[in-house]
Design a protein around this motif. Structure first.
Motif, PDB file in Angstrom:
ATOM      1  N   ALA A  81      46.070 110.196 -25.620  1.00 26.63           N
ATOM      2  CA  ALA A  81      47.148 111.173 -25.467  1.00 26.63           C
ATOM      3  C   ALA A  81      47.732 111.148 -24.066  1.00 26.63           C
ATOM      4  O   ALA A  81      48.959 111.126 -23.889  1.00 26.63           O
ATOM      5  N   PHE A  82      46.882 111.145 -23.053  1.00 22.69           N
ATOM      6  CA  PHE A  82      47.384 111.180 -21.676  1.00 22.69           C
ATOM      7  C   PHE A  82      48.130 109.892 -21.345  1.00 22.69           C
ATOM      8  O   PHE A  82      49.175 109.914 -20.685  1.00 22.69           O
ATOM      9  N   GLY A  83      47.616 108.778 -21.810  1.00 20.95           N
ATOM     10  CA  GLY A  83      48.298 107.515 -21.554  1.00 20.95           C
ATOM     11  C   GLY A  83      49.651 107.456 -22.218  1.00 20.95           C
ATOM     12  O   GLY A  83      50.642 107.015 -21.616  1.00 20.95           O
ATOM     13  N   THR A  84      49.716 107.914 -23.476  1.00 22.05           N
ATOM     14  CA  THR A  84      50.962 107.846 -24.232  1.00 22.05           C
ATOM     15  C   THR A  84      52.006 108.824 -23.707  1.00 22.05           C
ATOM     16  O   THR A  84      53.178 108.466 -23.546  1.00 22.05           O
ATOM     17  N   LEU A  85      51.586 110.053 -23.450  1.00 23.50           N
ATOM     18  CA  LEU A  85      52.542 111.103 -23.098  1.00 23.50           C
ATOM     19  C   LEU A  85      52.856 111.171 -21.608  1.00 23.50           C
ATOM     20  O   LEU A  85      53.985 111.498 -21.225  1.00 23.50           O
ATOM     21  N   ALA A  86      51.880 110.866 -20.751  1.00 26.03           N
ATOM     22  CA  ALA A  86      52.055 111.081 -19.318  1.00 26.03           C
ATOM     23  C   ALA A  86      52.328 109.796 -18.547  1.00 26.03           C
ATOM     24  O   ALA A  86      53.205 109.771 -17.670  1.00 26.03           O
ATOM     25  N   ILE A  87      51.587 108.730 -18.851  1.00 24.34           N
ATOM     26  CA  ILE A  87      51.692 107.518 -18.050  1.00 24.34           C
ATOM     27  C   ILE A  87      52.781 106.569 -18.545  1.00 24.34           C
ATOM     28  O   ILE A  87      53.632 106.111 -17.776  1.00 24.34           O
ATOM     29  N   GLU A  88      52.777 106.270 -19.831  1.00 18.09           N
ATOM     30  CA  GLU A  88      53.711 105.270 -20.358  1.00 18.09           C
ATOM     31  C   GLU A  88      55.182 105.573 -20.032  1.00 18.09           C
ATOM     32  O   GLU A  88      55.931 104.645 -19.695  1.00 18.09           O
ATOM     33  N   PRO A  89      55.648 106.827 -20.108  1.00 21.10           N
ATOM     34  CA  PRO A  89      57.070 107.070 -19.819  1.00 21.10           C
ATOM     35  C   PRO A  89      57.494 106.680 -18.407  1.00 21.10           C
ATOM     36  O   PRO A  89      58.682 106.433 -18.160  1.00 21.10           O
ATOM     37  N   HIS A  90      56.550 106.620 -17.454  1.00 21.24           N
ATOM     38  CA  HIS A  90      56.894 106.303 -16.070  1.00 21.24           C
ATOM     39  C   HIS A  90      56.754 104.813 -15.735  1.00 21.24           C
ATOM     40  O   HIS A  90      57.136 104.397 -14.637  1.00 21.24           O
ATOM     41  N   LEU A  91      56.212 104.033 -16.643  1.00 21.35           N
ATOM     42  CA  LEU A  91      55.972 102.623 -16.333  1.00 21.35           C
ATOM     43  C   LEU A  91      57.261 101.822 -16.095  1.00 21.35           C
ATOM     44  O   LEU A  91      57.301 100.989 -15.175  1.00 21.35           O
ATOM     45  N   PRO A  92      58.327 102.008 -16.887  1.00 19.61           N
ATOM     46  CA  PRO A  92      59.549 101.233 -16.596  1.00 19.61           C
ATOM     47  C   PRO A  92      60.066 101.446 -15.180  1.00 19.61           C
ATOM     48  O   PRO A  92      60.454 100.482 -14.502  1.00 19.61           O
ATOM     49  N   ALA A  93      60.062 102.705 -14.701  1.00 18.60           N
ATOM     50  CA  ALA A  93      60.523 102.980 -13.335  1.00 18.60           C
ATOM     51  C   ALA A  93      59.569 102.381 -12.304  1.00 18.60           C
ATOM     52  O   ALA A  93      60.007 101.919 -11.240  1.00 18.60           O
ATOM     53  N   PHE A  94      58.279 102.378 -12.626  1.00 15.53           N
ATOM     54  CA  PHE A  94      57.316 101.770 -11.699  1.00 15.53           C
ATOM     55  C   PHE A  94      57.584 100.281 -11.545  1.00 15.53           C
ATOM     56  O   PHE A  94      57.587  99.749 -10.435  1.00 15.53           O
ATOM     57  N   TRP A  95      57.796  99.599 -12.661  1.00 20.50           N
ATOM     58  CA  TRP A  95      58.047  98.156 -12.591  1.00 20.50           C
ATOM     59  C   TRP A  95      59.381  97.839 -11.923  1.00 20.50           C
ATOM     60  O   TRP A  95      59.528  96.807 -11.292  1.00 20.50           O
TER      61      TRP A  95
ATOM     62  N   ILE B 109      50.227  95.762 -15.053  1.00 15.90           N
ATOM     63  CA  ILE B 109      49.406  96.888 -15.493  1.00 15.90           C
ATOM     64  C   ILE B 109      48.595  96.470 -16.714  1.00 15.90           C
ATOM     65  O   ILE B 109      49.149  95.988 -17.702  1.00 15.90           O
ATOM     66  N   ASN B 110      47.290  96.640 -16.622  1.00 12.18           N
ATOM     67  CA  ASN B 110      46.391  96.442 -17.753  1.00 12.18           C
ATOM     68  C   ASN B 110      45.932  97.829 -18.195  1.00 12.18           C
ATOM     69  O   ASN B 110      45.059  98.434 -17.573  1.00 12.18           O
ATOM     70  N   LEU B 111      46.561  98.344 -19.255  1.00 12.07           N
ATOM     71  CA  LEU B 111      46.352  99.738 -19.660  1.00 12.07           C
ATOM     72  C   LEU B 111      45.481  99.802 -20.908  1.00 12.07           C
ATOM     73  O   LEU B 111      45.851  99.301 -21.972  1.00 12.07           O
ATOM     74  N   ALA B 112      44.312 100.435 -20.773  1.00  7.48           N
ATOM     75  CA  ALA B 112      43.397 100.612 -21.897  1.00  7.48           C
ATOM     76  C   ALA B 112      43.382 102.084 -22.294  1.00  7.48           C
ATOM     77  O   ALA B 112      43.049 102.950 -21.478  1.00  7.48           O
ATOM     78  N   LEU B 113      43.767 102.360 -23.532  1.00  5.68           N
ATOM     79  CA  LEU B 113      43.798 103.734 -24.033  1.00  5.68           C
ATOM     80  C   LEU B 113      42.569 103.988 -24.897  1.00  5.68           C
ATOM     81  O   LEU B 113      42.398 103.374 -25.944  1.00  5.68           O
ATOM     82  N   SER B 114      41.723 104.887 -24.434  1.00  2.00           N
ATOM     83  CA  SER B 114      40.506 105.219 -25.169  1.00  2.00           C
ATOM     84  C   SER B 114      39.994 106.562 -24.683  1.00  2.00           C
ATOM     85  O   SER B 114      39.985 106.834 -23.486  1.00  2.00           O
ATOM     86  N   ASP B 115      39.574 107.400 -25.621  1.00  2.00           N
ATOM     87  CA  ASP B 115      38.998 108.680 -25.229  1.00  2.00           C
ATOM     88  C   ASP B 115      37.530 108.559 -24.861  1.00  2.00           C
ATOM     89  O   ASP B 115      36.904 109.529 -24.430  1.00  2.00           O
ATOM     90  N   ASP B 116      36.943 107.383 -25.030  1.00  2.00           N
ATOM     91  CA  ASP B 116      35.563 107.153 -24.592  1.00  2.00           C
ATOM     92  C   ASP B 116      35.513 107.052 -23.071  1.00  2.00           C
ATOM     93  O   ASP B 116      36.460 106.569 -22.434  1.00  2.00           O
ATOM     94  N   ILE B 117      34.424 107.491 -22.475  1.00  2.00           N
ATOM     95  CA  ILE B 117      34.213 107.365 -21.037  1.00  2.00           C
ATOM     96  C   ILE B 117      33.649 105.977 -20.746  1.00  2.00           C
ATOM     97  O   ILE B 117      32.573 105.625 -21.235  1.00  2.00           O
TER      98      ILE B 117
END
Length: 300
Positions: free
Chosen positions: A102-116, A124-132
Protein backbone atom coordinates in the motif's frame (compact mmCIF):
# COMPACT_ATOMS: atom_id res chain seq x y z
CA UNK A 1 12.67 31.92 11.26
CA UNK A 2 16.40 32.58 11.17
CA UNK A 3 17.27 34.25 7.85
CA UNK A 4 20.70 35.71 8.53
CA UNK A 5 21.95 34.70 5.09
CA UNK A 6 19.10 36.69 3.54
CA UNK A 7 19.95 39.70 5.69
CA UNK A 8 23.59 39.45 4.67
CA UNK A 9 22.64 39.36 0.99
CA UNK A 10 20.46 42.48 1.27
CA UNK A 11 23.17 44.32 3.21
CA UNK A 12 25.83 43.46 0.60
CA UNK A 13 23.54 44.61 -2.21
CA UNK A 14 22.92 47.92 -0.43
CA UNK A 15 26.63 48.53 0.01
CA UNK A 16 27.46 47.55 -3.58
CA UNK A 17 24.60 49.63 -5.02
CA UNK A 18 25.31 52.63 -2.80
CA UNK A 19 21.66 53.25 -1.95
CA UNK A 20 18.57 51.60 -0.57
CA UNK A 21 16.48 52.41 -3.65
CA UNK A 22 18.96 50.95 -6.13
CA UNK A 23 19.38 47.78 -4.07
CA UNK A 24 15.60 47.50 -3.78
CA UNK A 25 15.20 47.66 -7.57
CA UNK A 26 17.82 44.95 -8.04
CA UNK A 27 16.13 42.64 -5.54
CA UNK A 28 12.54 43.46 -6.55
CA UNK A 29 11.79 44.89 -3.11
CA UNK A 30 10.55 48.28 -1.93
CA UNK A 31 13.07 50.80 -0.53
CA UNK A 32 11.17 50.93 2.76
CA UNK A 33 11.42 47.15 3.13
CA UNK A 34 15.17 47.26 2.51
CA UNK A 35 15.61 50.12 4.96
CA UNK A 36 13.60 48.37 7.68
CA UNK A 37 15.60 45.18 7.17
CA UNK A 38 18.91 47.02 7.64
CA UNK A 39 17.59 48.77 10.76
CA UNK A 40 16.44 45.42 12.16
CA UNK A 41 19.85 43.93 11.40
CA UNK A 42 21.62 46.78 13.22
CA UNK A 43 19.32 46.44 16.22
CA UNK A 44 19.95 42.71 16.42
CA UNK A 45 23.72 43.16 16.20
CA UNK A 46 23.72 46.14 18.52
CA UNK A 47 26.00 48.20 16.24
CA UNK A 48 25.57 50.74 13.47
CA UNK A 49 26.64 49.37 10.10
CA UNK A 50 25.89 52.28 7.80
CA UNK A 51 26.15 56.05 8.10
CA UNK A 52 23.28 57.65 6.22
CA UNK A 53 23.25 61.06 4.62
CA UNK A 54 21.11 62.69 1.97
CA UNK A 55 23.87 62.16 -0.58
CA UNK A 56 25.37 58.73 0.11
CA UNK A 57 25.81 55.75 2.39
CA UNK A 58 29.14 54.92 4.04
CA UNK A 59 30.29 51.95 6.05
CA UNK A 60 31.19 52.19 9.71
CA UNK A 61 34.16 50.17 10.94
CA UNK A 62 31.77 47.50 12.16
CA UNK A 63 29.90 47.68 8.86
CA UNK A 64 33.09 47.07 6.89
CA UNK A 65 33.86 43.96 8.96
CA UNK A 66 30.30 42.70 8.52
CA UNK A 67 30.43 43.42 4.78
CA UNK A 68 33.70 41.56 4.21
CA UNK A 69 32.66 38.58 6.32
CA UNK A 70 29.25 38.49 4.61
CA UNK A 71 30.83 38.32 1.16
CA UNK A 72 33.01 35.41 2.30
CA UNK A 73 30.12 33.52 3.92
CA UNK A 74 27.78 34.03 0.95
CA UNK A 75 30.51 32.80 -1.38
CA UNK A 76 30.91 29.69 0.79
CA UNK A 77 27.14 29.13 0.72
CA UNK A 78 27.08 29.41 -3.07
CA UNK A 79 29.95 26.96 -3.26
CA UNK A 80 28.19 24.45 -0.99
CA UNK A 81 25.01 24.58 -3.08
CA UNK A 82 26.98 24.28 -6.32
CA UNK A 83 28.84 21.22 -5.05
CA UNK A 84 25.64 19.57 -3.83
CA UNK A 85 23.81 20.34 -7.08
CA UNK A 86 26.64 18.90 -9.13
CA UNK A 87 26.77 15.89 -6.84
CA UNK A 88 23.03 15.28 -7.24
CA UNK A 89 23.33 15.48 -11.02
CA UNK A 90 26.21 13.01 -10.95
CA UNK A 91 24.59 10.61 -8.51
CA UNK A 92 24.21 7.21 -10.12
CA UNK A 93 23.70 3.57 -9.30
CA UNK A 94 20.84 1.47 -7.93
CA UNK A 95 18.79 2.19 -4.82
CA UNK A 96 17.12 -0.95 -3.47
CA UNK A 97 13.90 -0.16 -1.62
CA UNK A 98 11.53 -2.36 0.37
CA UNK A 99 8.11 -1.16 1.48
CA UNK A 100 4.58 -2.38 2.02
CA UNK A 101 2.33 -2.83 -1.00
CA UNK A 102 0.00 0.00 0.00
CA UNK A 103 2.68 2.52 0.94
CA UNK A 104 4.72 1.77 -2.15
CA UNK A 105 1.73 2.04 -4.47
CA UNK A 106 0.08 5.10 -2.95
CA UNK A 107 3.00 7.11 -1.55
CA UNK A 108 6.20 6.25 -3.40
CA UNK A 109 5.26 5.30 -6.95
CA UNK A 110 3.50 8.62 -7.79
CA UNK A 111 6.75 10.52 -7.12
CA UNK A 112 9.09 8.28 -9.12
CA UNK A 113 8.62 10.00 -12.53
CA UNK A 114 9.63 13.37 -11.03
CA UNK A 115 12.56 11.74 -9.26
CA UNK A 116 13.89 10.26 -12.49
CA UNK A 117 13.42 13.57 -14.25
CA UNK A 118 15.71 15.18 -11.67
CA UNK A 119 18.08 12.20 -11.29
CA UNK A 120 18.08 10.17 -14.51
CA UNK A 121 21.20 8.18 -13.60
CA UNK A 122 19.72 6.50 -10.54
CA UNK A 123 17.94 3.18 -10.93
CA UNK A 124 15.26 2.10 -8.45
CA UNK A 125 14.83 -1.52 -7.41
CA UNK A 126 11.44 -1.44 -5.67
CA UNK A 127 10.21 -4.48 -3.74
CA UNK A 128 6.63 -4.31 -2.48
CA UNK A 129 5.93 -6.66 0.40
CA UNK A 130 4.25 -6.36 3.77
CA UNK A 131 6.72 -8.89 5.19
CA UNK A 132 9.60 -7.51 7.26
CA UNK A 133 12.83 -8.23 5.41
CA UNK A 134 16.37 -8.47 6.72
CA UNK A 135 17.96 -5.45 5.11
CA UNK A 136 21.44 -6.90 5.24
CA UNK A 137 20.60 -10.30 3.80
CA UNK A 138 18.31 -8.83 1.14
CA UNK A 139 20.82 -6.07 0.26
CA UNK A 140 18.12 -3.44 0.85
CA UNK A 141 19.30 0.17 0.96
CA UNK A 142 16.09 1.76 2.29
CA UNK A 143 13.09 0.15 3.99
CA UNK A 144 9.90 1.98 4.90
CA UNK A 145 8.54 0.43 8.09
CA UNK A 146 5.32 0.91 10.03
CA UNK A 147 5.43 0.26 13.77
CA UNK A 148 7.90 0.18 16.63
CA UNK A 149 11.53 0.12 15.56
CA UNK A 150 13.78 -2.55 16.99
CA UNK A 151 17.22 -1.58 18.23
CA UNK A 152 19.72 -1.73 15.39
CA UNK A 153 22.59 0.06 13.72
CA UNK A 154 20.25 1.38 11.05
CA UNK A 155 19.54 5.07 10.72
CA UNK A 156 15.94 6.31 10.62
CA UNK A 157 13.97 9.27 9.33
CA UNK A 158 10.40 9.69 10.58
CA UNK A 159 7.84 9.96 7.78
CA UNK A 160 4.67 10.33 9.84
CA UNK A 161 2.03 8.34 11.70
CA UNK A 162 -0.55 5.88 10.39
CA UNK A 163 -3.86 5.31 12.17
CA UNK A 164 -5.64 1.98 11.87
CA UNK A 165 -9.38 1.99 11.14
CA UNK A 166 -11.92 -0.82 11.10
CA UNK A 167 -13.92 -0.76 7.89
CA UNK A 168 -16.37 -2.73 5.78
CA UNK A 169 -18.36 -2.22 2.61
CA UNK A 170 -21.96 -0.98 2.77
CA UNK A 171 -23.13 -4.23 1.16
CA UNK A 172 -21.45 -6.34 3.87
CA UNK A 173 -22.90 -4.22 6.67
CA UNK A 174 -26.36 -4.40 5.13
CA UNK A 175 -26.09 -8.16 4.86
CA UNK A 176 -24.39 -8.94 8.18
CA UNK A 177 -25.22 -5.98 10.38
CA UNK A 178 -23.10 -3.22 11.91
CA UNK A 179 -20.93 -4.27 14.90
CA UNK A 180 -21.67 -2.03 17.87
CA UNK A 181 -19.26 -3.52 20.43
CA UNK A 182 -15.98 -5.42 20.40
CA UNK A 183 -17.88 -8.58 21.34
CA UNK A 184 -19.88 -8.25 18.11
CA UNK A 185 -16.72 -8.92 16.10
CA UNK A 186 -16.91 -12.58 17.06
CA UNK A 187 -19.97 -12.85 14.81
CA UNK A 188 -18.29 -11.22 11.83
CA UNK A 189 -15.88 -12.34 9.13
CA UNK A 190 -12.69 -10.45 10.04
CA UNK A 191 -10.11 -10.25 7.27
CA UNK A 192 -6.58 -10.38 8.66
CA UNK A 193 -2.88 -10.93 7.95
CA UNK A 194 -0.73 -14.03 8.13
CA UNK A 195 2.70 -12.60 8.85
CA UNK A 196 2.50 -11.23 12.41
CA UNK A 197 1.35 -14.11 14.59
CA UNK A 198 0.00 -17.61 14.21
CA UNK A 199 -3.30 -16.38 15.63
CA UNK A 200 -4.73 -13.19 14.04
CA UNK A 201 -5.26 -10.34 16.51
CA UNK A 202 -6.40 -6.71 16.27
CA UNK A 203 -5.12 -4.24 18.90
CA UNK A 204 -8.25 -2.49 20.22
CA UNK A 205 -9.05 0.24 22.73
CA UNK A 206 -11.00 -1.01 25.72
CA UNK A 207 -11.41 0.56 29.17
CA UNK A 208 -8.65 3.08 28.52
CA UNK A 209 -6.07 0.58 27.33
CA UNK A 210 -5.15 -1.34 24.20
CA UNK A 211 -5.80 -5.07 24.18
CA UNK A 212 -5.06 -7.67 21.52
CA UNK A 213 -8.39 -9.10 20.41
CA UNK A 214 -8.39 -12.43 18.59
CA UNK A 215 -10.40 -12.31 15.36
CA UNK A 216 -11.54 -14.97 12.93
CA UNK A 217 -12.31 -14.95 9.24
CA UNK A 218 -11.93 -16.75 5.95
CA UNK A 219 -8.94 -14.69 4.74
CA UNK A 220 -5.41 -14.24 6.00
CA UNK A 221 -3.28 -12.37 3.46
CA UNK A 222 0.34 -11.25 3.36
CA UNK A 223 -0.48 -7.71 2.18
CA UNK A 224 -2.96 -4.97 2.95
CA UNK A 225 -4.04 -4.42 -0.65
CA UNK A 226 -5.56 -7.89 -0.89
CA UNK A 227 -7.38 -7.32 2.40
CA UNK A 228 -8.64 -3.94 1.16
CA UNK A 229 -9.98 -5.36 -2.12
CA UNK A 230 -11.79 -8.17 -0.35
CA UNK A 231 -13.34 -5.69 2.08
CA UNK A 232 -14.58 -3.57 -0.84
CA UNK A 233 -15.97 -6.73 -2.44
CA UNK A 234 -18.12 -7.27 0.65
CA UNK A 235 -16.30 -10.33 1.97
CA UNK A 236 -15.77 -9.08 5.52
CA UNK A 237 -14.48 -6.46 7.95
CA UNK A 238 -10.88 -5.21 7.74
CA UNK A 239 -8.50 -3.19 9.88
CA UNK A 240 -6.28 -1.00 7.68
CA UNK A 241 -4.12 2.11 7.78
CA UNK A 242 -5.88 5.40 7.15
CA UNK A 243 -3.65 6.43 4.23
CA UNK A 244 -4.57 3.14 2.53
CA UNK A 245 -8.34 3.64 2.69
CA UNK A 246 -8.91 7.42 2.85
CA UNK A 247 -10.17 7.52 -0.74
CA UNK A 248 -12.41 4.49 -0.20
CA UNK A 249 -13.99 6.16 2.84
CA UNK A 250 -14.45 9.41 0.92
CA UNK A 251 -16.20 7.67 -1.98
CA UNK A 252 -18.28 5.39 0.23
CA UNK A 253 -16.74 2.14 -0.99
CA UNK A 254 -15.88 1.48 2.64
CA UNK A 255 -17.52 2.62 5.88
CA UNK A 256 -15.77 2.93 9.24
CA UNK A 257 -17.19 1.00 12.19
CA UNK A 258 -16.24 0.88 15.88
CA UNK A 259 -14.53 4.23 15.44
CA UNK A 260 -13.98 4.75 19.15
CA UNK A 261 -12.22 1.43 19.66
CA UNK A 262 -10.26 0.66 16.52
CA UNK A 263 -7.79 3.53 16.33
CA UNK A 264 -4.19 3.12 17.23
CA UNK A 265 -1.28 5.01 15.72
CA UNK A 266 1.96 3.59 14.42
CA UNK A 267 4.91 5.63 13.26
CA UNK A 268 6.28 5.26 9.75
CA UNK A 269 10.07 5.52 9.27
CA UNK A 270 12.56 5.28 6.46
CA UNK A 271 15.36 2.99 7.60
CA UNK A 272 18.66 2.99 5.78
CA UNK A 273 22.21 1.79 6.07
CA UNK A 274 25.44 3.70 5.83
CA UNK A 275 26.35 4.97 9.30
CA UNK A 276 28.14 8.28 8.92
CA UNK A 277 28.94 7.63 5.26
CA UNK A 278 25.64 7.28 3.41
CA UNK A 279 26.21 6.61 -0.31
CA UNK A 280 25.32 9.54 -2.51
CA UNK A 281 22.61 7.66 -4.42
CA UNK A 282 20.80 6.84 -1.14
CA UNK A 283 21.19 10.36 0.23
CA UNK A 284 19.86 11.80 -3.03
CA UNK A 285 16.77 9.56 -2.94
CA UNK A 286 16.01 10.37 0.70
CA UNK A 287 16.50 14.11 0.22
CA UNK A 288 14.03 14.04 -2.67
CA UNK A 289 11.46 11.59 -1.33
CA UNK A 290 11.21 12.12 2.44
CA UNK A 291 9.66 15.65 2.36
CA UNK A 292 7.09 14.47 -0.20
CA UNK A 293 6.22 11.40 1.84
CA UNK A 294 5.91 13.50 5.00
CA UNK A 295 3.42 15.72 3.18
CA UNK A 296 1.52 12.65 1.99
CA UNK A 297 1.27 11.30 5.54
CA UNK A 298 0.13 14.66 6.91
CA UNK A 299 -2.81 14.64 4.40
CA UNK A 300 -2.02 18.22 3.27
Amino acid sequence: MDNRAGEMLVFVRVVDAGSFSQAARQMLMTPSTVSKLIVRLELRLGVRLLERSTRKLSLTDEGRIYYERSIALLADLDDIERVLAQGAQKAHGTVRINTSVAFGTLAIEPHLPAFWEAHPNIQINLALSDDIVDMYLDRTDIAFRVGVLSDSTLRAKKIGSARRKIVASPSYLQRCGVPETLEDLSRHNCLSFNFLRSCPVWPMHQSGRIIDRIVQGNLQANNGETVRRMAIAGVGIARLADFHIDEDLATGRLVEVLASTGHDSEEVHALYQGGHHVPQRIRTFLDFMVPRLQKFMSRD
